[in-house]
Design a protein around this motif. Structure first.
Motif, PDB file in Angstrom:
ATOM      1  N   SER A 170      11.465  56.134  31.384  1.00 19.97           N
ATOM      2  CA  SER A 170      11.731  54.776  30.925  1.00 19.97           C
ATOM      3  C   SER A 170      13.233  54.578  30.778  1.00 19.97           C
ATOM      4  O   SER A 170      13.958  55.499  30.415  1.00 19.97           O
ATOM      5  CB  SER A 170      11.051  54.544  29.572  1.00 19.97           C
ATOM      6  OG  SER A 170      11.501  53.323  29.006  1.00 19.97           O
ATOM      7  N   ARG A 171      13.695  53.335  31.046  1.00 21.29           N
ATOM      8  CA  ARG A 171      15.105  52.998  30.857  1.00 21.29           C
ATOM      9  C   ARG A 171      15.298  52.057  29.661  1.00 21.29           C
ATOM     10  O   ARG A 171      16.388  51.558  29.434  1.00 21.29           O
ATOM     11  CB  ARG A 171      15.651  52.328  32.135  1.00 21.29           C
ATOM     12  CG  ARG A 171      15.854  53.272  33.274  1.00 21.29           C
ATOM     13  CD  ARG A 171      17.082  54.158  33.059  1.00 21.29           C
ATOM     14  NE  ARG A 171      18.315  53.442  33.324  1.00 21.29           N
ATOM     15  CZ  ARG A 171      19.263  53.186  32.406  1.00 21.29           C
ATOM     16  NH1 ARG A 171      19.112  53.582  31.171  1.00 21.29           N
ATOM     17  NH2 ARG A 171      20.349  52.528  32.739  1.00 21.29           N
ATOM     18  N   ALA A 183      10.433  51.118  33.689  1.00 25.66           N
ATOM     19  CA  ALA A 183      10.111  52.542  33.721  1.00 25.66           C
ATOM     20  C   ALA A 183      10.025  52.913  35.192  1.00 25.66           C
ATOM     21  O   ALA A 183       9.320  52.257  35.975  1.00 25.66           O
ATOM     22  CB  ALA A 183       8.796  52.836  33.021  1.00 25.66           C
ATOM     23  N   TYR A 184      10.759  53.946  35.589  1.00 24.83           N
ATOM     24  CA  TYR A 184      10.697  54.417  36.969  1.00 24.83           C
ATOM     25  C   TYR A 184       9.488  55.329  37.118  1.00 24.83           C
ATOM     26  O   TYR A 184       9.353  56.338  36.419  1.00 24.83           O
ATOM     27  CB  TYR A 184      11.964  55.178  37.341  1.00 24.83           C
ATOM     28  CG  TYR A 184      13.206  54.319  37.441  1.00 24.83           C
ATOM     29  CD1 TYR A 184      13.225  53.176  38.235  1.00 24.83           C
ATOM     30  CD2 TYR A 184      14.359  54.641  36.741  1.00 24.83           C
ATOM     31  CE1 TYR A 184      14.351  52.383  38.331  1.00 24.83           C
ATOM     32  CE2 TYR A 184      15.496  53.863  36.835  1.00 24.83           C
ATOM     33  CZ  TYR A 184      15.484  52.729  37.625  1.00 24.83           C
ATOM     34  OH  TYR A 184      16.609  51.941  37.715  1.00 24.83           O
ATOM     35  N   VAL A 185       8.599  54.964  38.015  1.00 21.51           N
ATOM     36  CA  VAL A 185       7.417  55.767  38.344  1.00 21.51           C
ATOM     37  C   VAL A 185       7.381  55.865  39.873  1.00 21.51           C
ATOM     38  O   VAL A 185       8.300  55.423  40.546  1.00 21.51           O
ATOM     39  CB  VAL A 185       6.135  55.122  37.782  1.00 21.51           C
ATOM     40  CG1 VAL A 185       6.194  55.066  36.258  1.00 21.51           C
ATOM     41  CG2 VAL A 185       5.926  53.715  38.332  1.00 21.51           C
ATOM     42  N   ILE A 222      15.291  61.224  22.374  1.00 22.41           N
ATOM     43  CA  ILE A 222      15.517  60.757  23.744  1.00 22.41           C
ATOM     44  C   ILE A 222      14.290  61.053  24.602  1.00 22.41           C
ATOM     45  O   ILE A 222      13.843  60.210  25.384  1.00 22.41           O
ATOM     46  CB  ILE A 222      16.768  61.433  24.337  1.00 22.41           C
ATOM     47  CG1 ILE A 222      18.025  60.960  23.608  1.00 22.41           C
ATOM     48  CG2 ILE A 222      16.886  61.116  25.831  1.00 22.41           C
ATOM     49  CD1 ILE A 222      19.292  61.635  24.070  1.00 22.41           C
ATOM     50  N   LEU A 223      13.746  62.245  24.457  1.00 26.20           N
ATOM     51  CA  LEU A 223      12.568  62.628  25.232  1.00 26.20           C
ATOM     52  C   LEU A 223      11.416  61.657  24.989  1.00 26.20           C
ATOM     53  O   LEU A 223      10.751  61.216  25.930  1.00 26.20           O
ATOM     54  CB  LEU A 223      12.149  64.053  24.859  1.00 26.20           C
ATOM     55  CG  LEU A 223      10.908  64.597  25.570  1.00 26.20           C
ATOM     56  CD1 LEU A 223      11.144  64.697  27.066  1.00 26.20           C
ATOM     57  CD2 LEU A 223      10.526  65.963  25.007  1.00 26.20           C
ATOM     58  N   LYS A 224      11.208  61.280  23.740  1.00 30.10           N
ATOM     59  CA  LYS A 224      10.097  60.378  23.431  1.00 30.10           C
ATOM     60  C   LYS A 224      10.355  58.990  23.988  1.00 30.10           C
ATOM     61  O   LYS A 224       9.458  58.351  24.542  1.00 30.10           O
ATOM     62  CB  LYS A 224       9.889  60.321  21.917  1.00 30.10           C
ATOM     63  CG  LYS A 224       8.633  59.548  21.526  1.00 30.10           C
ATOM     64  CD  LYS A 224       8.342  59.691  20.039  1.00 30.10           C
ATOM     65  CE  LYS A 224       7.038  58.981  19.684  1.00 30.10           C
ATOM     66  NZ  LYS A 224       6.706  59.140  18.241  1.00 30.10           N
ATOM     67  N   ARG A 225      11.605  58.486  23.859  1.00 26.83           N
ATOM     68  CA  ARG A 225      11.917  57.149  24.371  1.00 26.83           C
ATOM     69  C   ARG A 225      11.743  57.081  25.884  1.00 26.83           C
ATOM     70  O   ARG A 225      11.300  56.075  26.427  1.00 26.83           O
ATOM     71  CB  ARG A 225      13.356  56.768  24.015  1.00 26.83           C
ATOM     72  CG  ARG A 225      13.593  56.444  22.565  1.00 26.83           C
ATOM     73  CD  ARG A 225      14.846  55.581  22.394  1.00 26.83           C
ATOM     74  NE  ARG A 225      16.002  56.134  23.056  1.00 26.83           N
ATOM     75  CZ  ARG A 225      16.885  56.964  22.488  1.00 26.83           C
ATOM     76  NH1 ARG A 225      16.685  57.361  21.245  1.00 26.83           N
ATOM     77  NH2 ARG A 225      17.934  57.386  23.154  1.00 26.83           N
ATOM     78  N   GLN A 226      12.121  58.159  26.565  1.00 31.58           N
ATOM     79  CA  GLN A 226      12.107  58.132  28.024  1.00 31.58           C
ATOM     80  C   GLN A 226      10.763  58.532  28.615  1.00 31.58           C
ATOM     81  O   GLN A 226      10.429  58.101  29.717  1.00 31.58           O
ATOM     82  CB  GLN A 226      13.196  59.057  28.567  1.00 31.58           C
ATOM     83  CG  GLN A 226      14.604  58.606  28.231  1.00 31.58           C
ATOM     84  CD  GLN A 226      15.666  59.407  28.945  1.00 31.58           C
ATOM     85  OE1 GLN A 226      15.384  60.414  29.604  1.00 31.58           O
ATOM     86  NE2 GLN A 226      16.904  58.969  28.835  1.00 31.58           N
ATOM     87  N   PRO A 239       7.971  49.619  28.174  1.00 35.00           N
ATOM     88  CA  PRO A 239       8.578  49.062  29.402  1.00 35.00           C
ATOM     89  C   PRO A 239       7.693  47.985  30.022  1.00 35.00           C
ATOM     90  O   PRO A 239       6.522  48.239  30.331  1.00 35.00           O
ATOM     91  CB  PRO A 239       8.697  50.276  30.323  1.00 35.00           C
ATOM     92  CG  PRO A 239       8.745  51.452  29.406  1.00 35.00           C
ATOM     93  CD  PRO A 239       7.864  51.091  28.242  1.00 35.00           C
ATOM     94  N   PRO A 240       8.220  46.764  30.207  1.00 36.03           N
ATOM     95  CA  PRO A 240       7.407  45.684  30.767  1.00 36.03           C
ATOM     96  C   PRO A 240       7.320  45.696  32.289  1.00 36.03           C
ATOM     97  O   PRO A 240       6.507  44.987  32.871  1.00 36.03           O
ATOM     98  CB  PRO A 240       8.141  44.424  30.302  1.00 36.03           C
ATOM     99  CG  PRO A 240       9.572  44.857  30.235  1.00 36.03           C
ATOM    100  CD  PRO A 240       9.557  46.294  29.802  1.00 36.03           C
ATOM    101  N   VAL A 241       8.185  46.491  32.946  1.00 35.49           N
ATOM    102  CA  VAL A 241       8.227  46.528  34.409  1.00 35.49           C
ATOM    103  C   VAL A 241       8.158  47.975  34.873  1.00 35.49           C
ATOM    104  O   VAL A 241       8.821  48.852  34.309  1.00 35.49           O
ATOM    105  CB  VAL A 241       9.528  45.878  34.948  1.00 35.49           C
ATOM    106  CG1 VAL A 241       9.580  45.971  36.469  1.00 35.49           C
ATOM    107  CG2 VAL A 241       9.639  44.430  34.489  1.00 35.49           C
TER     108      VAL A 241
END
Length: 449
Positions: A170-171, A183-185, A222-226, A239-241
């Motif tokens: 997630s960004r 969020a990059y997936v 940071i790990l949890k946020r990302q 993350p909405p996108v």
């Protein structure tokens, strides 16, 4: 790109030269190479004059240790040799065969530079002959490349993405206000030789990303946020996108990059076609990079001087970071009275020289960067290629750069993500994807414009 001739080869030529003449000529269709997984078949055919055949094989950057001697003919006066290389070769892998052919009265030496095609056959590369060779500036894997105008990286997206690695994280709030609202997936697919990187809205109340690539350095927050897990409660933002970002394992320094692509269309969408220095991570937030090309997804957007910066304006740039933040050195092409760059494919080119960086679109040069800080920064390392699609972000849509009345969310505010989603969803994205036809990299010489 390839290994140099080995000492065994020089010794072999010396010994043979004692009793025969050495000639550098041979028919173009004299050798056939077929790859079947980890097995390579080499055939020399239709030449009964050849009595013996020696060959050495280099795979990409890996040199073999000695020469193979082939004496017996198969049917139709064909030499045939099958070798297990303990490594599976794929489409677009490179192969060099160094062959020495002994006839009745001469020895013939030839080097074959091949690329494996989709059917497993070795196809001759278009490498300039020595007499036509213009000295190259390019470096690959710390090795200087001898000739310019040689294709050294070829990705046509015909067979998978084996040479690429996805970024997955997630960004959101990472960090504020540089955050992007994604969020990059692995939000990509391949279709008819094109790579599609997609952005789509999600209404998740829970976020957890398996296989997360966060570079958190042991910081659990940071790990949890990302990576999650995160639940939509207590002011937590999901993350909405969802989108995609990936990078190559291939690295180089100095060269010509050509990317044929179609830009996205949709408010606050932003494409990444980037060169990033080796030794950094795709996941790094504050990293120097070269932007090969970008056109923002907004059809209408203006900067704080009322100049258009929407989808009909193309940028190429270098981004440098310091303790004072980022500085972008930009080149600009305004496509006024023409279609936005997202309405059709264009070829975006960056030529990276030691003393300048050139930006082109469809063969037309529109900008050059010669600032010494930029050149000095990117002289230090080879770079890998980054492809991605994102939404928003304080670096891509700086608050102090935009006309204030055109943006209804503050990148650094606590409610930025919610306000971004509310205002952007009002106008559905027309074309929420970055589509890439190919990525090619060539060696360059000092005078290439």
């Amino acid at each position: 790109m390839f290994c140099i001739f080995k000492m065994q080869f020089m010794c072999l030529l010396f010994l043979m030269g004692c009793f025969v003449a050495l000639v550098y000529a041979y028919e173009e269709n004299d050798i056939q190479v077929i790859v079947k997984g980890k097995e390579v078949e080499i055939s020399v055919h239709d030449n009964p004059e050849v009595k013996t055949f020696f060959f050495s094989m280099d795979i990409g950057e890996e040199c073999t240790s000695d020469y193979k001697f082939v004496h017996n003919h198969e049917k139709n006066s064909t030499f045939f040799y099958k070798i297990d290389i303990n490594k599976e070769l794929r489409k677009d892998d490179s192969l060099r065969i160094i062959g020495i052919f002994e006839t009745k009265d001469k020895v013939i030496a030839k080097t074959y530079d091949l690329i494996i095609d989709g059917s497993g056959r070795g196809v001759k590369q278009d490498i300039p002959k020595r007499s036509d060779c213009v000295l190259s500036e390019t470096i690959v894997n710390s090795k200087e490349q001898p000739c310019s105008q040689v294709l050294i990286f070829k990705e046509d997206f015909d067979l998978g993405l084996s040479g690429w690695t996805y970024e997955r994280r997630s960004r959101i709030f990472d960090p504020v206000p540089v955050q992007e609202f994604v969020a990059y997936v692995n939000n990509t697919y391949l279709y008819k030789g094109h790579l599609y990187l997609n952005a789509n809205w999600v209404n998740d109340t829970y976020f957890r990303l398996d296989g997360c690539t966060s570079k958190h350095n042991g910081d659990k927050n940071i790990l949890k946020r990302q990576c999650g897990p995160l639940s939509l409660r207590g002011g937590v933002t999901i993350p909405p996108v969802h989108s995609a970002k990936l990078h190559s394992s291939f690295t180089f320094k100095y060269g010509r990059v050509e990317i044929r692509a179609r830009m996205p269309i949709g408010d606050w969408l932003f494409p990444y076609l980037i060169l990033q220095p080796e030794g950094t991570y795709s996941e790094d937030n504050y990293v120097n990079h070269l932007r090969i090309a970008y056109a923002r997804g907004n059809k209408k957007l203006q900067d704080n001087n009322a100049m258009p910066i929407g989808g009909d304006v193309l940028f190429g740039s270098a981004v440098l970071w310091s303790m004072n933040g980022s500085k972008e050195y930009m080149t600009i092409k305004r496509n006024l009275n023409e279609a936005p760059f997202g309405e059709k494919f264009h070829i975006y080119t960056l030529i990276w020289h030691k003393d300048r960086i050139i930006f082109k679109v469809d063969g037309l040069k529109y900008g050059t960067i010669t600032h010494p800080d930029v050149l000095r920064t990117f002289d230090l390392n080879e770079c890998f290629i980054v492809l991605g699609l994102t939404a928003g972000g304080g670096l891509n849509f700086r608050q102090d750069y935009l006309m204030p009345q055109q943006v209804k969310f503050m990148n650094g505010s606590v409610k930025a993500t919610e306000l971004f989603a509310e205002n952007t969803k009002e106008k559905p994205w027309e074309q929420p994807n970055l589509v890439i036809d190919y990525v090619h990299v060539y060696t360059t010489h000092a005078n290439e414009e």
